[in-house]
Design an enzyme around this catalytic site. Structure first.
Site, PDB file in Angstrom:
ATOM      1  N   ASP A   8      62.891  21.670  -0.254  1.00 36.76           N
ATOM      2  CA  ASP A   8      62.214  21.067  -1.400  1.00 36.76           C
ATOM      3  C   ASP A   8      60.705  21.152  -1.120  1.00 36.76           C
ATOM      4  OD1 ASP A   8      61.644  19.066   0.428  1.00 36.76           O
ATOM      5  OD2 ASP A   8      62.477  17.425  -0.777  1.00 36.76           O
ATOM      6  N   CYS A  66      63.455  19.609   4.385  1.00 35.84           N
ATOM      7  CA  CYS A  66      62.844  18.705   3.415  1.00 35.84           C
ATOM      8  C   CYS A  66      61.881  17.826   4.211  1.00 35.84           C
ATOM      9  CB  CYS A  66      63.890  17.928   2.612  1.00 35.84           C
ATOM     10  SG  CYS A  66      64.925  16.767   3.530  1.00 35.84           S
ATOM     11  N   THR A  68      62.259  14.890   5.682  1.00 37.97           N
ATOM     12  CA  THR A  68      62.907  14.373   6.893  1.00 37.97           C
ATOM     13  C   THR A  68      64.017  15.276   7.419  1.00 37.97           C
ATOM     14  OG1 THR A  68      64.517  13.212   5.541  1.00 37.97           O
ATOM     15  CG2 THR A  68      62.539  11.969   6.189  1.00 37.97           C
ATOM     16  N   HIS A  99      78.912  22.751  20.603  1.00 35.80           N
ATOM     17  CA  HIS A  99      80.038  21.810  20.487  1.00 35.80           C
ATOM     18  C   HIS A  99      80.512  21.598  19.050  1.00 35.80           C
ATOM     19  CE1 HIS A  99      79.379  19.635  24.623  1.00 35.80           C
ATOM     20  NE2 HIS A  99      79.443  20.949  24.728  1.00 35.80           N
ATOM     21  N   HIS A 134      86.450  22.089  21.835  1.00 38.35           N
ATOM     22  CA  HIS A 134      85.569  21.775  20.708  1.00 38.35           C
ATOM     23  C   HIS A 134      86.156  22.305  19.391  1.00 38.35           C
ATOM     24  CE1 HIS A 134      82.805  20.324  23.630  1.00 38.35           C
ATOM     25  NE2 HIS A 134      82.788  21.499  24.242  1.00 38.35           N
TER      26      HIS A 134
END
Ligand code: RB5
Length: 150
Positions: A8, A66, A68, A99, A134
């Protein structure tokens, strides 16, 4: 390797730096927008676009940005088959692949400096999924997804 990228307005500048970096490594980039950092846009649109490209195998992996890294990753993770990790350190970048077999990486431009962000991208693209025990756990995540999409 072909990587889809999206952002964004809050992640626009970081996305450009990542594309520059990946192209300098001869990695093919497909840019799903947004195409400027001035206009306020909605991060779910771009998270979903890149996620769709990953599940349809148009690209091998997705990287989204973005402010964060959180909002765009939440949107991407709603697309079945996506495992999008929000990462702010190199160790977690490696582990999210080794993992968790993350097929998308999400970064926050307002959280990370360019240097660390590119170290994270480098660590992520150069780490392989370890499989083995995993795989069972990653398959369990897919089972949860199936159970809740009925
Ligand atoms: C946009 O201002 C901001 O909310 C967005 O970039 C992101 O940080 C959301 O998680």
């Amino acid at each position: 390797m072909r990587i889809g990228l999206g952002c964004d307005h809050g992640g626009y500048n970081l996305k450009l730096e990542i594309i520059k970096y990946l192209e300098s490594m001869n990695i093919e980039c497909v840019d799903f927008g947004t195409n400027n950092g001035e206009e306020s846009v909605d991060y779910p649109v771009y998270g979903e676009m890149v996620a769709n490209a990953v599940v349809s195998k148009e690209v091998d992996y997705g990287i989204v940005c973005c402010g964060t890294g959180i909002g765009i990753s939440l949107a991407a993770n709603k697309v079945p088959g996506i495992r999008c990790a929000v990462v702010s350190d190199v160790f977690s970048a490696k582990m999210s692949k080794a993992h968790n077999n993350a097929n998308m990486l999400s970064l926050g431009e307002r959280v990370l400096g360019k240097g660390l962000a590119l170290e994270i991208v480098s660590a992520w693209i150069n780490t392989e999924f370890e499989g083995d025990r995993h795989s069972r756990r990653v398959n369990m995540i897919s089972e949860i997804e199936k159970k809740h999409s009925k």
